[in-house]
Design a protein around this motif. Structure first.
Motif, PDB file in Angstrom:
ATOM      1  N   GLY A  64       0.987   7.599   6.861  1.00 45.34           N
ATOM      2  CA  GLY A  64       1.783   6.316   6.466  1.00 45.34           C
ATOM      3  C   GLY A  64       1.462   5.629   5.438  1.00 45.34           C
ATOM      4  N   ALA A  65       1.960   4.384   5.402  1.00 44.28           N
ATOM      5  CA  ALA A  65       1.417   3.460   4.585  1.00 44.28           C
ATOM      6  C   ALA A  65       1.330   1.946   5.126  1.00 44.28           C
ATOM      7  CB  ALA A  65       1.805   3.443   3.234  1.00 44.28           C
ATOM      8  N   GLN A  66       0.654   0.974   4.477  1.00 46.04           N
ATOM      9  CA  GLN A  66       0.516  -0.305   4.963  1.00 46.04           C
ATOM     10  C   GLN A  66       1.618  -1.142   4.392  1.00 46.04           C
ATOM     11  OE1 GLN A  66      -3.447  -1.717   4.738  1.00 46.04           O
ATOM     12  NE2 GLN A  66      -4.426   0.162   5.205  1.00 46.04           N
ATOM     13  N   ASN A  67       2.270  -0.916   3.431  1.00 48.64           N
ATOM     14  CA  ASN A  67       3.289  -1.994   2.720  1.00 48.64           C
ATOM     15  C   ASN A  67       3.983  -1.029   1.708  1.00 48.64           C
ATOM     16  OD1 ASN A  67       4.406  -4.273   2.067  1.00 48.64           O
ATOM     17  ND2 ASN A  67       2.984  -4.510   0.359  1.00 48.64           N
ATOM     18  N   THR A  68       5.069  -1.698   1.485  1.00 52.57           N
ATOM     19  CA  THR A  68       5.979  -1.240   0.190  1.00 52.57           C
ATOM     20  C   THR A  68       6.598  -2.351  -0.676  1.00 52.57           C
ATOM     21  OG1 THR A  68       7.658   0.356  -0.183  1.00 52.57           O
ATOM     22  CG2 THR A  68       8.010  -1.000   1.405  1.00 52.57           C
ATOM     23  N   ASP A  69       7.237  -1.968  -1.627  1.00 55.45           N
ATOM     24  CA  ASP A  69       7.903  -2.896  -2.738  1.00 55.45           C
ATOM     25  C   ASP A  69       9.240  -2.571  -2.346  1.00 55.45           C
ATOM     26  OD1 ASP A  69       7.923  -5.083  -4.575  1.00 55.45           O
ATOM     27  OD2 ASP A  69       8.748  -3.525  -5.986  1.00 55.45           O
ATOM     28  N   ASN A  71      11.541  -2.025  -4.838  1.00 62.12           N
ATOM     29  CA  ASN A  71      11.814  -1.442  -6.159  1.00 62.12           C
ATOM     30  C   ASN A  71      10.928  -0.199  -6.163  1.00 62.12           C
ATOM     31  OD1 ASN A  71      13.315  -3.881  -7.591  1.00 62.12           O
ATOM     32  ND2 ASN A  71      11.348  -4.602  -6.983  1.00 62.12           N
ATOM     33  N   ASN A  72      11.595   0.704  -6.691  1.00 60.13           N
ATOM     34  CA  ASN A  72      11.015   2.227  -7.204  1.00 60.13           C
ATOM     35  C   ASN A  72      10.384   2.209  -8.416  1.00 60.13           C
ATOM     36  OD1 ASN A  72      11.221   3.709  -4.775  1.00 60.13           O
ATOM     37  ND2 ASN A  72      13.338   4.163  -5.021  1.00 60.13           N
ATOM     38  N   GLN A  73      10.761   1.295  -9.391  1.00 61.56           N
ATOM     39  CA  GLN A  73       9.977   1.433 -10.589  1.00 61.56           C
ATOM     40  C   GLN A  73      10.322  -0.156 -11.301  1.00 61.56           C
ATOM     41  OE1 GLN A  73      11.774   4.869 -12.701  1.00 61.56           O
ATOM     42  NE2 GLN A  73      13.595   3.742 -13.305  1.00 61.56           N
ATOM     43  N   GLY A  74       9.586  -0.142 -12.236  1.00 58.21           N
ATOM     44  CA  GLY A  74       9.726  -1.609 -13.101  1.00 58.21           C
ATOM     45  C   GLY A  74       8.746  -2.415 -13.491  1.00 58.21           C
ATOM     46  N   ALA A  75       8.770  -3.699 -13.660  1.00 52.24           N
ATOM     47  CA  ALA A  75       7.967  -4.380 -14.110  1.00 52.24           C
ATOM     48  C   ALA A  75       7.374  -5.115 -12.973  1.00 52.24           C
ATOM     49  CB  ALA A  75       8.123  -5.453 -15.040  1.00 52.24           C
ATOM     50  N   PHE A  76       6.545  -4.542 -11.956  1.00 48.98           N
ATOM     51  CA  PHE A  76       6.187  -5.199 -10.639  1.00 48.98           C
ATOM     52  C   PHE A  76       4.729  -5.000 -10.472  1.00 48.98           C
ATOM     53  CE2 PHE A  76      10.651  -4.133 -10.595  1.00 48.98           C
ATOM     54  CZ  PHE A  76      11.254  -5.192 -10.539  1.00 48.98           C
ATOM     55  N   THR A  77       4.057  -5.634 -11.308  1.00 48.66           N
ATOM     56  CA  THR A  77       2.454  -5.403 -11.170  1.00 48.66           C
ATOM     57  C   THR A  77       1.902  -5.431  -9.865  1.00 48.66           C
ATOM     58  OG1 THR A  77       2.390  -6.217 -13.603  1.00 48.66           O
ATOM     59  CG2 THR A  77       0.328  -6.019 -12.322  1.00 48.66           C
ATOM     60  N   GLY A  78       1.221  -4.305  -9.708  1.00 50.57           N
ATOM     61  CA  GLY A  78       0.169  -4.399  -8.278  1.00 50.57           C
ATOM     62  C   GLY A  78       1.154  -3.787  -7.144  1.00 50.57           C
ATOM     63  N   ASP A  79       2.333  -3.669  -7.495  1.00 45.72           N
ATOM     64  CA  ASP A  79       3.121  -2.905  -6.212  1.00 45.72           C
ATOM     65  C   ASP A  79       3.274  -1.620  -6.022  1.00 45.72           C
ATOM     66  OD1 ASP A  79       3.953  -5.280  -4.729  1.00 45.72           O
ATOM     67  OD2 ASP A  79       5.156  -5.864  -6.348  1.00 45.72           O
ATOM     68  N   THR A  80       3.743  -0.831  -4.997  1.00 48.45           N
ATOM     69  CA  THR A  80       3.710   0.597  -4.626  1.00 48.45           C
ATOM     70  C   THR A  80       5.218   0.804  -4.092  1.00 48.45           C
ATOM     71  OG1 THR A  80       1.264   0.532  -4.145  1.00 48.45           O
ATOM     72  CG2 THR A  80       2.794   2.219  -3.249  1.00 48.45           C
ATOM     73  N   MET A  84       6.965   6.580  -4.513  1.00 49.17           N
ATOM     74  CA  MET A  84       5.755   6.818  -4.905  1.00 49.17           C
ATOM     75  C   MET A  84       5.095   7.466  -3.494  1.00 49.17           C
ATOM     76  SD  MET A  84       4.128   3.808  -7.481  1.00 49.17           S
ATOM     77  CE  MET A  84       4.894   3.761  -9.041  1.00 49.17           C
ATOM     78  N   LEU A  85       5.406   6.495  -2.453  1.00 45.81           N
ATOM     79  CA  LEU A  85       4.694   6.880  -1.186  1.00 45.81           C
ATOM     80  C   LEU A  85       5.315   8.185  -0.585  1.00 45.81           C
ATOM     81  CD1 LEU A  85       4.986   3.419   0.399  1.00 45.81           C
ATOM     82  CD2 LEU A  85       3.065   4.428  -0.344  1.00 45.81           C
ATOM     83  N   LYS A  86       6.478   8.332  -0.832  1.00 43.14           N
ATOM     84  CA  LYS A  86       7.168   9.523  -0.453  1.00 43.14           C
ATOM     85  C   LYS A  86       6.404  10.774  -1.109  1.00 43.14           C
ATOM     86  CE  LYS A  86      12.065  11.086   0.441  1.00 43.14           C
ATOM     87  NZ  LYS A  86      13.291  10.649   0.346  1.00 43.14           N
ATOM     88  N   GLU A  87       6.237  10.879  -2.365  1.00 43.67           N
ATOM     89  CA  GLU A  87       5.965  11.817  -3.406  1.00 43.67           C
ATOM     90  C   GLU A  87       4.452  12.291  -2.689  1.00 43.67           C
ATOM     91  OE1 GLU A  87       5.016  13.085  -7.900  1.00 43.67           O
ATOM     92  OE2 GLU A  87       5.678  10.972  -7.451  1.00 43.67           O
ATOM     93  N   PHE A  88       3.787  11.050  -2.082  1.00 45.07           N
ATOM     94  CA  PHE A  88       2.468  11.437  -1.564  1.00 45.07           C
ATOM     95  C   PHE A  88       2.562  11.750  -0.114  1.00 45.07           C
ATOM     96  CE2 PHE A  88       0.976   9.744  -5.668  1.00 45.07           C
ATOM     97  CZ  PHE A  88       0.161  10.364  -6.027  1.00 45.07           C
ATOM     98  N   GLY A  89       3.404  12.016   0.410  1.00 47.12           N
ATOM     99  CA  GLY A  89       3.763  12.546   1.930  1.00 47.12           C
ATOM    100  C   GLY A  89       3.783  11.560   2.882  1.00 47.12           C
ATOM    101  N   ALA A  90       3.675  10.125   2.590  1.00 48.71           N
ATOM    102  CA  ALA A  90       3.829   9.144   3.302  1.00 48.71           C
ATOM    103  C   ALA A  90       5.047   8.873   3.869  1.00 48.71           C
ATOM    104  CB  ALA A  90       3.248   7.862   3.141  1.00 48.71           C
TER     105      ALA A  90
END
Length: 257
Positions: A64-69, A71-80, A84-90
């Motif tokens: 799992g993961a502790q947070n999400t944004d 948006n899936n992409q774009g100008a959102f500095t520091g976010d995940t 991306m989480l899905k690609e790494f199996g979370a």
């Protein structure tokens, strides 16, 4: 019948060595254990290493993961992003944790948007709800929990809760050593389920509602013996393989009875 889920929230803790050691130890401790889903949520930087470690071990532990944004992409500095989480199996993503609500000023409505975007991306939201000590003392626990859940229901409908997880965590019990009694926790869990049942009885019957807040091997069995408590969201004890596994085993035993 609901299947218990015990999830470890590592918060801002860990190192490369710790990730490998903890997951290797946890996998060994859980060998042969059935009847409970076990998940871990490392810091984002360690999700890749956690995935590789679990894959190499052939582990059934859920990542799992502790947070999400939102948006899936774009100008959102520091976010995940969910993508991306899905690609790494979370798959199981914590949202609405009281620390995010307090330190990052996340509103009920913003958390509901995260919930919606996770569902859109095929991921499992782990929606944290709970009251402060002041709200508890004022008798506002049930209304606070209802308000936080209703932000999701008002945006998406009660059916959106299908497949999601709710984690009731009284804020005054998180990391404090204080914990609600099993009877008190059951009362709140029952009220949460009843509130959802007012919108959709089938959803209420099937949704997993975890308890969180200073859950330890010593008190886990008492919580899991309650009819409306379906596992736990674990903080400090999740950083020790033996302790966390003991909590998971207690859930498996309780729900098998």
């Amino acid at each position: 019948m609901r299947h218990p889920v015990v999830m470890g929230n590592w918060k801002l803790n860990g190192s490369k060595e710790m990730v490998v050691d903890l997951l290797t130890g946890l996998n060994a401790e859980l060998e042969g254990v059935t009847g409970v889903d076990v998940a871990v949520a490392p810091p984002a930087l360690f999700i890749d290493l956690a995935e590789r470690t679990l894959t190499d071990a052939g582990s059934a532990i859920i990542l799992g993961a502790q947070n999400t944004d939102i948006n899936n992409q774009g100008a959102f500095t520091g976010d995940t992003s969910p993508a991306m989480l899905k690609e790494f199996g979370a798959t199981h993503i914590i949202i609405g944790h009281s620390e995010r609500r307090e330190y990052h000023k996340e509103s009920d409505e913003f958390v509901a948007k995260k919930f919606a975007f996770l569902k859109e991306n095929g991921l499992t939201p782990v929606l944290c709800i709970g009251e402060t000590e002041a709200q508890n003392e004022a008798g506002e626990t049930e209304s606070v929990c209802a308000r936080q859940i209703d932000a999701v229901i008002n945006l998406l409908g009660a059916e959106a809760l299908n497949g999601a997880i709710i984690a009731y965590e009284p804020i005054w019990a998180i990391g404090t050593g204080k914990a609600a009694t099993a009877d008190d926790a059951q009362r709140i869990h029952a009220s949460i389920r009843a509130h959802i049942a007012e919108k959709n009885a089938d959803v209420a019957k099937n949704i997993v509602i975890q308890y969180g807040g200073s859950v330890k091997p010593e008190n886990a069995a008492a919580y899991f013996a309650q009819p409306d408590i379906d596992g736990a969201l674990v903080g400090g004890a999740a950083l020790d393989a033996k302790s966390f596994a003991a909590i998971a085993k207690a859930a498996a035993v309780a729900k098998a009875q």
